[in-house]
Design a protein around this motif. Structure first.
Motif, mmCIF file in Angstrom:
data_model
loop_
_atom_site.group_PDB
_atom_site.id
_atom_site.type_symbol
_atom_site.label_atom_id
_atom_site.label_comp_id
_atom_site.label_asym_id
_atom_site.label_seq_id
_atom_site.Cartn_x
_atom_site.Cartn_y
_atom_site.Cartn_z
ATOM 1 N N ALA A 126 0.820 -1.203 0.000
ATOM 2 C CA ALA A 126 0.000 0.000 0.000
ATOM 3 C C ALA A 126 0.858 1.258 0.000
ATOM 4 C CB ALA A 126 -0.928 -0.002 1.210
ATOM 5 N N ASP A 127 0.499 2.220 -0.840
ATOM 6 C CA ASP A 127 1.094 3.559 -0.789
ATOM 7 C C ASP A 127 0.249 4.485 0.070
ATOM 8 O OD1 ASP A 127 3.193 3.032 -2.765
ATOM 9 O OD2 ASP A 127 1.519 2.885 -4.173
ATOM 10 N N ALA A 128 -1.041 4.202 0.139
ATOM 11 C CA ALA A 128 -1.966 5.060 0.881
ATOM 12 C C ALA A 128 -2.941 4.176 1.634
ATOM 13 C CB ALA A 128 -2.742 5.966 -0.082
ATOM 14 N N VAL A 129 -3.275 4.592 2.856
ATOM 15 C CA VAL A 129 -4.258 3.854 3.628
ATOM 16 C C VAL A 129 -5.220 4.844 4.281
ATOM 17 C CG1 VAL A 129 -2.835 3.727 5.711
ATOM 18 C CG2 VAL A 129 -4.634 2.018 5.331
ATOM 19 N N VAL A 130 -6.493 4.454 4.277
ATOM 20 C CA VAL A 130 -7.529 5.286 4.891
ATOM 21 C C VAL A 130 -7.772 4.797 6.311
ATOM 22 C CG1 VAL A 130 -10.005 5.810 4.842
ATOM 23 C CG2 VAL A 130 -8.662 5.901 2.726
ATOM 24 N N PHE A 131 -7.889 5.752 7.246
ATOM 25 C CA PHE A 131 -8.338 5.396 8.585
ATOM 26 C C PHE A 131 -9.560 6.250 8.899
ATOM 27 C CE2 PHE A 131 -8.652 6.152 13.133
ATOM 28 C CZ PHE A 131 -8.726 4.842 13.587
ATOM 29 N N GLY A 132 -10.669 5.580 9.235
ATOM 30 C CA GLY A 132 -11.899 6.323 9.496
ATOM 31 C C GLY A 132 -12.626 5.800 10.711
ATOM 32 N N THR A 133 -13.386 6.674 11.331
ATOM 33 C CA THR A 133 -14.210 6.281 12.484
ATOM 34 C C THR A 133 -15.628 6.798 12.280
ATOM 35 O OG1 THR A 133 -13.729 8.299 13.715
ATOM 36 C CG2 THR A 133 -12.238 6.438 14.060
ATOM 37 N N VAL A 134 -16.559 6.145 12.958
ATOM 38 C CA VAL A 134 -17.943 6.609 12.918
ATOM 39 C C VAL A 134 -18.562 6.377 14.286
ATOM 40 C CG1 VAL A 134 -18.691 4.379 11.939
ATOM 41 C CG2 VAL A 134 -20.210 6.375 11.798
ATOM 42 N N GLN A 135 -19.371 7.341 14.738
ATOM 43 C CA GLN A 135 -20.111 7.146 15.977
ATOM 44 C C GLN A 135 -21.420 7.900 15.928
ATOM 45 O OE1 GLN A 135 -18.411 9.110 19.503
ATOM 46 N NE2 GLN A 135 -17.044 10.220 18.110
ATOM 47 N N LYS A 136 -22.381 7.367 16.664
ATOM 48 C CA LYS A 136 -23.660 8.069 16.789
ATOM 49 C C LYS A 136 -23.535 9.078 17.910
ATOM 50 C CE LYS A 136 -27.361 5.721 14.617
ATOM 51 N NZ LYS A 136 -28.563 4.885 14.716
ATOM 52 N N THR A 137 -23.905 10.310 17.630
ATOM 53 C CA THR A 137 -23.864 11.335 18.670
ATOM 54 C C THR A 137 -25.244 11.557 19.273
ATOM 55 O OG1 THR A 137 -24.127 13.014 16.969
ATOM 56 C CG2 THR A 137 -21.886 12.507 17.679
ATOM 57 N N ASP A 138 -26.294 11.219 18.532
ATOM 58 C CA ASP A 138 -27.639 11.088 19.083
ATOM 59 C C ASP A 138 -28.373 10.125 18.153
ATOM 60 O OD1 ASP A 138 -29.365 12.434 17.110
ATOM 61 O OD2 ASP A 138 -28.330 14.260 17.715
ATOM 62 N N PRO A 139 -29.598 9.732 18.464
ATOM 63 C CA PRO A 139 -30.227 8.656 17.692
ATOM 64 C C PRO A 139 -30.275 8.891 16.176
ATOM 65 C CG PRO A 139 -31.477 9.038 19.684
ATOM 66 C CD PRO A 139 -30.407 10.099 19.648
ATOM 67 N N ASN A 140 -30.302 10.141 15.739
ATOM 68 C CA ASN A 140 -30.433 10.413 14.314
ATOM 69 C C ASN A 140 -29.183 11.020 13.682
ATOM 70 O OD1 ASN A 140 -33.206 9.620 14.369
ATOM 71 N ND2 ASN A 140 -33.654 11.608 15.325
ATOM 72 N N THR A 141 -28.125 11.130 14.449
ATOM 73 C CA THR A 141 -26.962 11.860 13.968
ATOM 74 C C THR A 141 -25.705 11.001 14.107
ATOM 75 O OG1 THR A 141 -28.013 13.882 14.747
ATOM 76 C CG2 THR A 141 -25.685 14.028 14.155
ATOM 77 N N VAL A 142 -24.882 11.055 13.061
ATOM 78 C CA VAL A 142 -23.586 10.385 13.155
ATOM 79 C C VAL A 142 -22.470 11.387 12.937
ATOM 80 C CG1 VAL A 142 -24.312 8.054 12.473
ATOM 81 C CG2 VAL A 142 -23.707 9.740 10.720
ATOM 82 N N ARG A 143 -21.318 11.050 13.530
ATOM 83 C CA ARG A 143 -20.099 11.818 13.260
ATOM 84 C C ARG A 143 -19.112 10.861 12.600
ATOM 85 N NH1 ARG A 143 -18.887 14.989 17.851
ATOM 86 N NH2 ARG A 143 -17.755 13.307 18.883
#
Lengths: 192, 456
Positions: free
Chosen positions: B117-134
């Motif tokens: 790999a020359d490039a790698v993606v690192f990502g996270t996701v979380q719910k901040t309230d029932p209808n919203t994600v970050r």
């Protein structure tokens, strides 16, 4: 009992012969509507049928339809088993040839016999033009038929035209046989 | 529907890493990719002569209820980045030996390097309230172990694919100065709801206008009038769709404002009108009409005012498409005996024919700049194939080859892809392909689907 059966068979044979007679003068092509003339089965395929493969005599006799059977039928029934025959066209053409003019002329006679009917002439195309182009080609076909009907004395007030391009093929096959049936002007009775 | 489609405008850029800020200050032009490595290099290169190799593992779920979303984001971002063929995307099923990073600080760069790999993606996701994600994402240069791209998005949890599409477009923009199409949409006509047209003729299928994401996901129905609704085309603002509808029993032009639920009828009941096509600036519509007795091309303002006739010939003139600057219109006419492609000024002057070696050339579509070409359907046997006419050289190239009949080419806004309809599998379906004919991808499968248009 036996005699009754024979009488019934004779009757059936007679009516079938009568029913077959008219379409046979107009065309050779897909089988004209079934042998039994009686009540049409619920799920019969849509109306337009025979392809006039060969040229037809100039004076096509008006199909012998009695007022009783026609006058009382609903629009749906009329259009399912229509007294009108479709006129057919060559590839990318909106010109009515002799066969096409004969059919339109016979249809004009029917319209004169039922002067309250309003008819929509639908222009249809085969799949060899694009969906988009065929909308214009079908339009030209419908207008060509309307123009000829008016020349034959049908009031333009009784005629509508619409093009469906290749959206509603009569035959969904991919052969010249299917294409020739799809290049058509189809008559729909829209009010009576 | 409205919220999930609309939120992209609300995407909030919250954070940029320090390294990106420093790099941005040092680099005046992010393109073309620099050949000499500098101390902090924004653009990730591959080995000499090869495209950079990208890895996109699953995102990390920071709250327990988004495990599926975390996986989905990785898959969709991989697919989106793969679509433009600017990177070599390392298959996701080869990552199993690589330790999963929980934070951006424990990415196993050595293992990724080992995988090439020359490039790698690192990502996270979380719910901040029932209808919203970050959603947070960073792109790392595996060799330098530096983050070159970092974004955070907060918004509706309804359509997480849109976060991946947005990242992909931004990464393409930053790394390749390329306008990606991951957030674009297709509109097309479909009989998938299997209803029948009401009226005196039986057994006729209703066709309605639909939209979908560029990859065929997220399908939404636009029209609901149970008649024939065909040839939809996007307004340049991607908020309106003009189409041909038979809801009044004959073809006429309607414009659906899809985010407002409103409808416009610009032709004001004059004649029968079909095949609307917005000018590139969205101020005018070219269309076909029988109002003067024969199918001719007309141009009107978007509100229906100022109708001007463009063609005047007893033959068929139809299927218009605008040049990118709005000065010319290409169309199909059978005035020479067979359907062929012509170009005319939008003022009706300077007509010329461009196809000369076709038995039947039909339904042109003009590419967006910087490409200068017209794709059309050319007869090649019983059916059509898509061909492309290069306006500069006058050369034609064929890009489909007899797999079914292929019609209705429509360019992506960056000009690198073409959507089209084909009968190559069951029924008629919408496909996309690269502008060289490669990477054909089936977009629709339900019912029959035709006449695609690609949004900006």
């Amino acid at each position: 009992m036996k005699r009754a059966t024979i009488v019934l068979m004779l009757l059936l044979a007679f009516t079938a012969a009568c029913a077959k007679k008219k379409p046979a003068t107009v065309a050779s092509g897909p089988p004209p509507a079934a042998t039994a003339p009686a009540p049409a089965p619920a799920a019969t395929p849509p109306p337009p049928p025979p392809r006039p493969a060969e040229r037809v005599e100039d004076s096509v006799p008006v199909p012998a339809i009695s007022e009783d059977t026609i006058g009382n039928r609903s629009l749906e029934d009329l259009n399912r088993d229509s007294p009108f025959k479709p006129a057919f066209f060559d590839l990318d053409s909106s010109d009515l040839d002799d066969a096409g003019r004969a059919i339109v002329s016979a249809n004009a006679d029917i319209m004169k016999r039922y002067p309250t009917w309003v008819v929509t002439v639908e222009g249809h195309c085969d799949e060899r033009g694009t969906a988009e182009y065929n909308l214009a080609l079908g339009e030209k076909r419908a207008v060509a038929v309307k123009t000829y009907l008016v020349a034959l004395g049908v009031s333009p007030d009784r005629l509508r035209t619409v093009s469906y391009g290749k959206e509603f093929p009569f035959d969904t096959g991919h052969t010249e046989s299917a294409w020739s049936k799809n290049r058509r002007a189809h008559f729909v009775i829209t009010s009576k | 529907m409205r919220n999930s489609l609309k939120w992209s405008g609300l995407v909030v850029l919250v954070a940029l890493t320090l390294s990106v800020l420093l790099a941005a200050q040092q680099q005046t032009t992010p393109t073309p990719p620099p050949q000499q490595p500098s101390e902090i290099q924004l653009v990730i290169s591959g080995e000499p002569g090869t495209p950079p190799r990208y890895a996109v593992p699953d995102f990390v779920a920071l709250s327990p209820d988004v495990a599926d979303v975390a996986k989905l984001l990785g898959q969709v971002l991989w697919d989106d980045l793969n679509f433009e063929r600017e990177f070599y995307m390392i298959p996701r099923d080869t990552y199993s030996t690589i330790p999963v990073a929980r934070t951006g600080d424990d990415i196993p760069f050595a293992a990724w390097r080992e995988l090439g790999a020359d490039a790698v993606v690192f990502g996270t996701v979380q719910k901040t309230d029932p209808n919203t994600v970050r959603v947070q994402v960073r792109l790392f240069n595996v060799r330098s172990r530096q983050s070159v791209f970092a974004k955070e998005y907060t918004g509706s949890a309804a359509n997480p694919r849109l976060y991946a599409h947005t990242m992909s477009d931004e990464i393409h923009q930053q790394q390749r100065a390329l306008r990606g199409v991951a957030r674009t949409k297709l509109t097309f006509s479909s009989d998938r709801n299997r209803e029948r047209v009401a009226g005196p003729v039986q057994n006729r299928d209703v066709k309605e206008v639909y939209i979908a994401d560029y990859d065929g996901e997220n399908v939404r129905r636009v029209t609901t009038n149970r008649q024939l609704n065909i040839t939809p085309t996007w307004a340049p603002d991607a908020r309106g769709i003009a189409y041909t509808s038979y809801r009044r029993g004959y073809p006429d032009i309607f414009i659906a404002l899809i985010y407002q639920g409103l409808q416009e009828t610009p032709t004001n009941g004059v004649g029968q009108n079909w095949l609307p096509m917005f000018s590139p600036d969205g101020t005018r519509i070219c269309f076909t009409s029988n109002r003067d007795g024969n199918p001719e091309l007309y141009v009107m303002n978007r509100d229906g005012s100022n109708v001007r006739r463009v063609t005047n010939n007893p033959a068929i003139d139809t299927t218009p498409t605008w040049s990118p600057n709005g000065a010319q219109i290409a169309f199909t006419s059978d005035r020479a005996g067979t359907p062929q492609i012509y170009i005319v000024g939008a003022d009706g002057l300077n007509l010329r024919r461009i196809t000369t070696n076709e038995s039947w050339a039909d339904r042109p579509t003009w590419s967006p700049a910087p490409f200068n070409e017209i794709a059309y359907a050319g007869r090649t046997g019983p059916g059509f194939d898509i061909k492309v006419y290069d306006l500069a050289s006058g050369e034609t190239r064929q890009i489909t080859f007899g797999e079914g009949s292929n019609e209705s080419p429509a360019y992506s806004p960056n000009g690198r892809h073409i959507a089209f309809s084909s009968t190559r599998s069951r029924g008629t379906q919408v496909y996309t392909m690269a502008r060289d004919g490669k990477n054909v991808k089936q977009i629709t499968r339900d019912g029959n689907n035709a006449t695609p248009s690609w949004s900006n």
